[in-house]
Design an enzyme around this catalytic site. Structure first.
Site, mmCIF file in Angstrom:
data_model
loop_
_atom_site.group_PDB
_atom_site.id
_atom_site.type_symbol
_atom_site.label_atom_id
_atom_site.label_comp_id
_atom_site.label_asym_id
_atom_site.label_seq_id
_atom_site.Cartn_x
_atom_site.Cartn_y
_atom_site.Cartn_z
ATOM 1 N N ASN A 158 -23.401 64.689 -4.449
ATOM 2 C CA ASN A 158 -23.411 65.441 -3.191
ATOM 3 C C ASN A 158 -24.027 66.824 -3.453
ATOM 4 O O ASN A 158 -23.385 67.687 -4.040
ATOM 5 C CB ASN A 158 -21.973 65.565 -2.673
ATOM 6 C CG ASN A 158 -21.884 66.363 -1.381
ATOM 7 O OD1 ASN A 158 -22.857 66.979 -0.946
ATOM 8 N ND2 ASN A 158 -20.708 66.365 -0.775
ATOM 9 N N CYS B 244 -22.376 71.682 4.086
ATOM 10 C CA CYS B 244 -23.209 70.486 3.907
ATOM 11 C C CYS B 244 -24.022 70.146 5.154
ATOM 12 O O CYS B 244 -25.002 69.418 5.075
ATOM 13 C CB CYS B 244 -22.343 69.290 3.510
ATOM 14 S SG CYS B 244 -21.491 69.533 1.949
ATOM 15 N N HIS C 140 -25.708 62.281 5.342
ATOM 16 C CA HIS C 140 -25.291 63.168 4.254
ATOM 17 C C HIS C 140 -24.682 62.307 3.140
ATOM 18 O O HIS C 140 -23.929 61.373 3.404
ATOM 19 C CB HIS C 140 -24.254 64.157 4.798
ATOM 20 C CG HIS C 140 -23.628 65.007 3.755
ATOM 21 N ND1 HIS C 140 -24.350 65.657 2.773
ATOM 22 C CD2 HIS C 140 -22.315 65.320 3.517
ATOM 23 C CE1 HIS C 140 -23.525 66.331 1.998
ATOM 24 N NE2 HIS C 140 -22.292 66.136 2.422
HETATM 25 O O1 UT7 Z 1 -19.747 67.223 1.846
HETATM 26 C C1 UT7 Z 1 -18.415 66.997 2.188
HETATM 27 C C2 UT7 Z 1 -17.659 66.964 0.913
HETATM 28 N N1 UT7 Z 1 -16.513 66.178 0.772
HETATM 29 C C3 UT7 Z 1 -16.322 64.880 1.081
HETATM 30 O O2 UT7 Z 1 -17.086 64.220 1.725
HETATM 31 C C4 UT7 Z 1 -15.082 64.280 0.532
HETATM 32 C C5 UT7 Z 1 -14.544 63.147 1.345
HETATM 33 N N2 UT7 Z 1 -13.502 62.495 0.575
HETATM 34 C C6 UT7 Z 1 -13.773 61.611 -0.408
HETATM 35 O O3 UT7 Z 1 -14.929 61.313 -0.656
HETATM 36 C C7 UT7 Z 1 -12.621 60.981 -1.127
HETATM 37 O O4 UT7 Z 1 -11.407 61.346 -0.503
HETATM 38 C C8 UT7 Z 1 -12.572 61.379 -2.632
HETATM 39 C C9 UT7 Z 1 -13.714 60.736 -3.396
HETATM 40 C C10 UT7 Z 1 -12.615 62.886 -2.790
HETATM 41 C C11 UT7 Z 1 -11.278 60.845 -3.248
HETATM 42 O O5 UT7 Z 1 -11.189 59.451 -3.077
HETATM 43 P P1 UT7 Z 1 -9.809 58.797 -2.589
HETATM 44 O O6 UT7 Z 1 -10.025 57.337 -2.566
HETATM 45 O O7 UT7 Z 1 -9.422 59.502 -1.331
HETATM 46 O O8 UT7 Z 1 -8.858 59.115 -3.802
HETATM 47 P P2 UT7 Z 1 -7.500 59.950 -3.799
HETATM 48 O O9 UT7 Z 1 -7.774 61.398 -3.590
HETATM 49 O O10 UT7 Z 1 -6.523 59.270 -2.907
HETATM 50 O O11 UT7 Z 1 -7.034 59.732 -5.272
HETATM 51 C C12 UT7 Z 1 -6.619 58.437 -5.747
HETATM 52 C C13 UT7 Z 1 -6.173 58.600 -7.174
HETATM 53 C C14 UT7 Z 1 -5.204 59.755 -7.405
HETATM 54 O O12 UT7 Z 1 -4.284 59.348 -8.399
HETATM 55 P P3 UT7 Z 1 -2.793 58.825 -7.996
HETATM 56 O O13 UT7 Z 1 -2.166 59.946 -7.227
HETATM 57 O O14 UT7 Z 1 -3.040 57.603 -7.132
HETATM 58 O O15 UT7 Z 1 -2.178 58.532 -9.300
HETATM 59 C C15 UT7 Z 1 -6.083 60.843 -7.964
HETATM 60 O O16 UT7 Z 1 -5.376 61.733 -8.792
HETATM 61 O O17 UT7 Z 1 -7.327 58.874 -8.000
HETATM 62 C C16 UT7 Z 1 -7.057 60.043 -8.773
HETATM 63 N N3 UT7 Z 1 -8.330 60.734 -9.006
HETATM 64 C C17 UT7 Z 1 -9.130 60.445 -10.041
HETATM 65 N N4 UT7 Z 1 -9.028 59.559 -11.036
HETATM 66 C C18 UT7 Z 1 -10.040 59.487 -11.932
HETATM 67 C C19 UT7 Z 1 -8.910 61.717 -8.255
HETATM 68 N N5 UT7 Z 1 -10.080 62.059 -8.807
HETATM 69 C C20 UT7 Z 1 -10.243 61.289 -9.905
HETATM 70 C C21 UT7 Z 1 -11.267 61.185 -10.872
HETATM 71 N N6 UT7 Z 1 -11.123 60.275 -11.863
HETATM 72 N N7 UT7 Z 1 -12.393 61.933 -10.841
#
Ligand code: UT7
Length: 334
Positions: A288, A118, A258
């Site tokens: 993204n 990225c 970004h």
């Molecule tokens: O270009 C660089 C690319 N990457 C990035 O910049 C990624 C940086 N990270 C992020 O943007 C965030 O960490 C994410 C958007 C990927 C995730 O957000 P988060 O607030 O860190 O969520 P999480 O991974 O802690 O997940 C929270 C909950 C989980 O469920 P439980 O374990 O609390 O029951 C996930 O399973 O949300 C769940 N979850 C979803 N639920 C509905 C994860 N993805 C989804 C989804 N829809 N698409």
């Protein structure tokens, strides 16, 4: 930076996205256990464009043509093509840059890809600017293009909802003395190489008939680790690039970050003391798009006339590698 007494800056911008618009609810319709509410509130994304018919070079070529038209120069004035991408049309070679070169009919000039995920466009800008500073190049086409949707597991809600496809391009050329790219700072933290990775399908573990169905052939991401890396890195790198030229965060007129997560963008905005009007956000529309987020934003910022001559424009990115970087530009347009 000077090129034979002249300064080097952006003289034209262009962009392209695939035809297919894909809204958050379209994932729900496909049976993915997610919701528009989760995606929008956790990431800021409402929709993205998905390349079904297009390959990366198709989008890169379109963006390049638009940037050349915008620059008001002839194709034959371009003397080098650099494409930042990690999703080339073909697994190893040829490069996307060579495909774009073929499309433009520009045989005999150098054309190559840069792989910094990225952050690729920011890396490519630094490379192009240094090549031009040597005085040997006059107009370099710098493109950021990716189609990461093709490398996502469409059953993995934690990654597939984040990425969209697209391309953005700029032409770098001579601008008024004292304007253009003033400073850049690049970096990487290779110790985090496994935080955002496609584990299989490369030379470490080639695909065979026994593993070709494994989920490891798709993007795997430790989202929280990448998030922490981003917030710990991007403000520092911007301040370091500004310090190199005796500037401070108060000197920033406009920030193009970004577009990976609205919460990361908001964090950077607050830490840099900027207002919402000073930070460009289009993650809601495109998701993204990896190396394309910044040049797409640049094209939109120019089309909407959001920056004026003399403004200090800062771009900042981060991504797999883990890589990060920033360009500081004193804006000039004819
Ligand atoms: O270009 C660089 C690319 N990457 C990035 O910049 C990624 C940086 N990270 C992020 O943007 C965030 O960490 C994410 C958007 C990927 C995730 O957000 P988060 O607030 O860190 O969520 P999480 O991974 O802690 O997940 C929270 C909950 C989980 O469920 P439980 O374990 O609390 O029951 C996930 O399973 O949300 C769940 N979850 C979803 N639920 C509905 C994860 N993805 C989804 C989804 N829809 N698409």
């Amino acid at each position: 930076m000077k090129q034979n007494g002249q300064s080097i800056g952006i003289i034209g911008t262009g962009m392209a996205v695939p035809k297919l618009k894909f809204k958050n609810n379209d994932f729900v319709k496909l049976g993915l256990e997610t919701s528009d509410e989760w995606i929008a509130s956790r990431t800021g994304i409402n929709q993205r464009f998905i390349a079904k018919e297009e390959a990366t070079s198709d989008l890169a070529y379109q963006a390049a043509e638009n940037a050349i038209i915008d620059a008001g120069i002839e194709k034959s004035d371009i003397d080098c093509i650099i494409v930042a991408t990690t999703t080339p049309d073909y697994p190893l070679f040829p490069s996307v840059a060579c495909l774009v070169q073929n499309g433009l009919g520009l045989d005999n000039i150098p054309a190559f890809d840069i792989s910094a995920a990225c952050t690729g466009f920011i890396y490519a800008m630094e490379v192009a600017e240094k090549m031009m500073s040597s005085g040997q190049y006059k107009n370099i086409l710098v493109i950021g293009a990716d189609t990461l949707s093709k490398s996502c597991n469409w059953k993995d809600r934690s990654t597939v909802v984040l990425f969209g496809d697209g391309a953005g391009a700029v032409v770098l050329g001579e601008v008024k003395s004292g304007y253009g790219i003033l400073s850049s700072k690049l970096g990487a933290r290779g110790s985090g190489f496994d935080k955002l990775i496609i584990p299989k399908g490369g030379s470490r573990t080639p695909l065979t008939k026994d593993n070709v169905e494994d989920d490891d052939r798709y993007i795997q991401m430790d989202g929280k680790a990448v998030y922490r890396f981003a917030v710990n890195t991007i403000v520092r790198v911007v301040e370091e690039a500004l310090a190199k030229i005796g500037m401070k965060k108060e000197d920033i007129s406009f920030l193009i970050p970004h577009q990976a997560n609205i919460r990361i963008i908001d964090y950077a905005r607050e830490k840099l003391g900027l207002s919402r009007e000073q930070v460009y956000v289009n993650i809601d529309t495109y998701g993204n798009t990896s190396a394309a987020t910044i040049p797409i934003a640049l094209n939109e910022v120019c089309s909407k006339k959001l920056i004026r001559n003399g403004d200090i424009l800062v771009t900042v990115g981060f991504g797999a590698g883990l890589t990060y970087g920033t360009n500081v530009i004193k804006w000039f347009s004819k």
